[in-house]
Design an enzyme around this catalytic site. Structure first.
Site, PDB file in Angstrom:
ATOM      1  N   VAL A 331       0.844  -1.198   0.000  1.00 55.85           N
ATOM      2  CA  VAL A 331       0.000   0.000   0.000  1.00 55.85           C
ATOM      3  C   VAL A 331       0.879   1.248   0.000  1.00 55.85           C
ATOM      4  CG1 VAL A 331      -1.832   1.233   1.209  1.00 55.85           C
ATOM      5  CG2 VAL A 331      -1.766  -1.273   1.262  1.00 55.85           C
ATOM      6  N   HIS A 332       0.504   2.203  -0.812  1.00 53.36           N
ATOM      7  CA  HIS A 332       1.235   3.465  -0.906  1.00 53.36           C
ATOM      8  C   HIS A 332       0.905   4.305   0.330  1.00 53.36           C
ATOM      9  CE1 HIS A 332       3.113   6.815  -3.222  1.00 53.36           C
ATOM     10  NE2 HIS A 332       2.246   7.572  -2.556  1.00 53.36           N
ATOM     11  N   HIS A 333       1.666   4.068   1.395  1.00 56.69           N
ATOM     12  CA  HIS A 333       1.368   4.688   2.690  1.00 56.69           C
ATOM     13  C   HIS A 333       2.658   4.705   3.502  1.00 56.69           C
ATOM     14  CE1 HIS A 333      -0.226   4.916   6.843  1.00 56.69           C
ATOM     15  NE2 HIS A 333      -1.283   5.496   6.306  1.00 56.69           N
ATOM     16  N   ARG A 386       4.197  -0.213  -4.816  1.00 54.19           N
ATOM     17  CA  ARG A 386       4.099   0.978  -3.957  1.00 54.19           C
ATOM     18  C   ARG A 386       4.087   2.268  -4.767  1.00 54.19           C
ATOM     19  NH1 ARG A 386       7.954  -0.755  -1.002  1.00 54.19           N
ATOM     20  NH2 ARG A 386       6.635  -2.203   0.164  1.00 54.19           N
ATOM     21  N   THR A 392      -2.746   1.905  -5.499  1.00 57.42           N
ATOM     22  CA  THR A 392      -2.406   1.348  -4.185  1.00 57.42           C
ATOM     23  C   THR A 392      -2.502   2.344  -3.037  1.00 57.42           C
ATOM     24  OG1 THR A 392      -0.028   1.775  -4.518  1.00 57.42           O
ATOM     25  CG2 THR A 392      -0.869  -0.377  -5.214  1.00 57.42           C
TER      26      THR A 392
END
Length: 431
Positions: A331-333, A386, A392
């Site tokens: 996840v892009h976090h 990512r 994402t």
């Protein structure tokens, strides 16, 4: 953030009993209060609302844990000289909706929220202006494409629901055409474009005794309803010609490539609410393609969307992080993709985070449980990378819109007779 709280509150208002039956009611209230507490602190005077902390450009130069961030944390506000009617209106809507939620369990807090909501609505209406023109730092990330008229109508309707004060309903009626509420026919509902939501909210007032015998009010509400039903029919692919929403080959609502699941989740919520509204008023939905749509068919379509999100899709992926056997691992976090301080005590620098964590192909060290990511493209394809932030990246309003839907469908699963045999997709409980 305000839209997230509005949608969570609306979900509790409609399906609070279902949440309670599932043991999640107090969790929902905690999540709402986390947001409204922040709004109370950010609303420092009647005409001042602090709306952003940090700068998106400088933040995106860095990839590091929140604990290590050393970039500028400048705060931005809207006020009389720098208006922001969209953000003031949406925050007013959030606090008004939340005041309904807390009326029974915390009446003092509900009253406080209502006071803030009324002040913010008056501020947003009196000092009109687009917030991204006042807060330049927001323009590149959260520009207001629809303007602020929809937020003002949205806020007025939520204040009417919270107070039954006819003044707020009159505002929504008198400005229905001028502000586009009774004229805009849209096919999406989001944090930016509220028309479908406010049109549906207005149309449910037709069953309200206060408007039943007022022909003028009723006519305007009927116009609101026609626009709301255009949106619903578009998502159900029941409109004539090109007036429908695209579906992916796997059957998912598809609006655009960037965070498409926000539109599918918000549509699922509005369809669910209206399905129950039709059932309670003994009506069916009439669409331009002909015929009538039963409430059960609408709810069946909703379940098909939710089943898709939870894994019944060509990619075999659950887009609800932490749920099912296969879900996005990258996840892009920032917080999810970098090691916790407990396992990596050293300071992670701004660019260092890109080198050590961002470009890593390994799964995130922390699972962002409950997040709904942007989701697949128009052909049901999803790249769990990512850097692929269009697909994402996770947003709170993606999840917020689904909470009430999950609660409603959970009740459906527990009913002895399931009337939705034509949508015999895997049940939520068994996936």
């Amino acid at each position: 953030m305000a839209f997230t709280i509005t949608m969570l509150s609306w979900g509790v208002i409609e399906y609070g009993d279902d949440m309670a039956a599932a043991g999640e009611y107090h969790h929902a209230l905690e999540a709402i209060k986390w947001g409204t507490d922040y709004f109370v602190k950010a609303h420092t005077s009647p005409n001042v609302l602090w709306v952003q902390v940090g700068d998106g450009d400088t933040d995106h130069y860095c990839w590091q844990r929140p604990e290590d961030m050393a970039t500028s944390r400048r705060a931005y506000k809207v006020d009389e000289k720098n208006p922001g009617s969209e953000v003031a209106g949406e925050t007013a809507a959030a606090m008004a909706a939340a005041s309904i939620v807390f009326r029974r369990t915390n009446p003092h807090y509900a009253h406080l929220l209502l006071q803030h909501a009324q002040q913010l609505f008056e501020f947003g209406d009196k000092y009109r202006g687009r917030y991204h023109e006042s807060v330049k730092a927001a323009k590149g990330f959260y520009p207001s494409t629809s303007g602020y008229n929809d937020e003002l109508l949205w806020a007025a309707l939520w204040l009417y629901k919270a107070t039954t004060n006819q003044t707020y309903l009159n505002y929504a009626l008198q400005n229905a055409h001028h502000f586009g509420g009774a004229t805009w026919a849209v096919k999406e509902f989001s944090w930016d474009i509220k028309y479908a939501g406010l049109q549906l909210l207005a149309s449910t007032l037709l069953r309200d005794e206060t408007t039943r015998h007022d022909n003028h009010s009723r006519n305007i509400l009927e116009t609101y309803r026609s626009k709301a039903e255009y949106y619903l029919c578009a998502n159900l692919n029941k409109n004539v010609g090109n007036d429908n929403v695209q579906l992916t080959p796997g059957g998912l609502i598809y609006i655009r490539q960037w965070n498409n699941l926000q539109y599918a989740s918000s549509a699922a919520f509005l369809l669910t609410v209206y399905s129950d509204h039709l059932r309670s008023t003994n009506r069916r939905l009439s669409c331009s393609a002909g015929g009538h749509v039963d409430p059960s068919e609408i709810l069946g379509f909703v379940r098909s969307q939710v089943d898709y999100v939870l894994g019944k899709n060509p990619a075999g992926t659950s887009y609800l992080v932490g749920y099912g056997k296969r879900y996005p691992q990258r996840v892009h976090h920032r917080g999810a993709s970098t090691a916790s301080y407990k396992s990596h005590e050293g300071f992670i620098g701004c660019v260092q985070g890109y080198d050590i964590w961002y470009r890593k192909r390994d799964p995130n060290p922390n699972v962002l449980v409950g997040a709904v990511v942007g989701g697949p493209d128009e052909k049901d394809r999803f790249r769990d990378v990512r850097e692929n932030h269009m697909q994402t990246e996770a947003c709170t309003y993606n999840t917020a819109a689904l909470v009430g839907v999950f609660a409603r469908l959970n009740r459906l699963e527990e009913e002895e007779d399931d009337p939705f045999d034509e949508y015999s997709s895997s049940t939520i409980a068994s996936m």
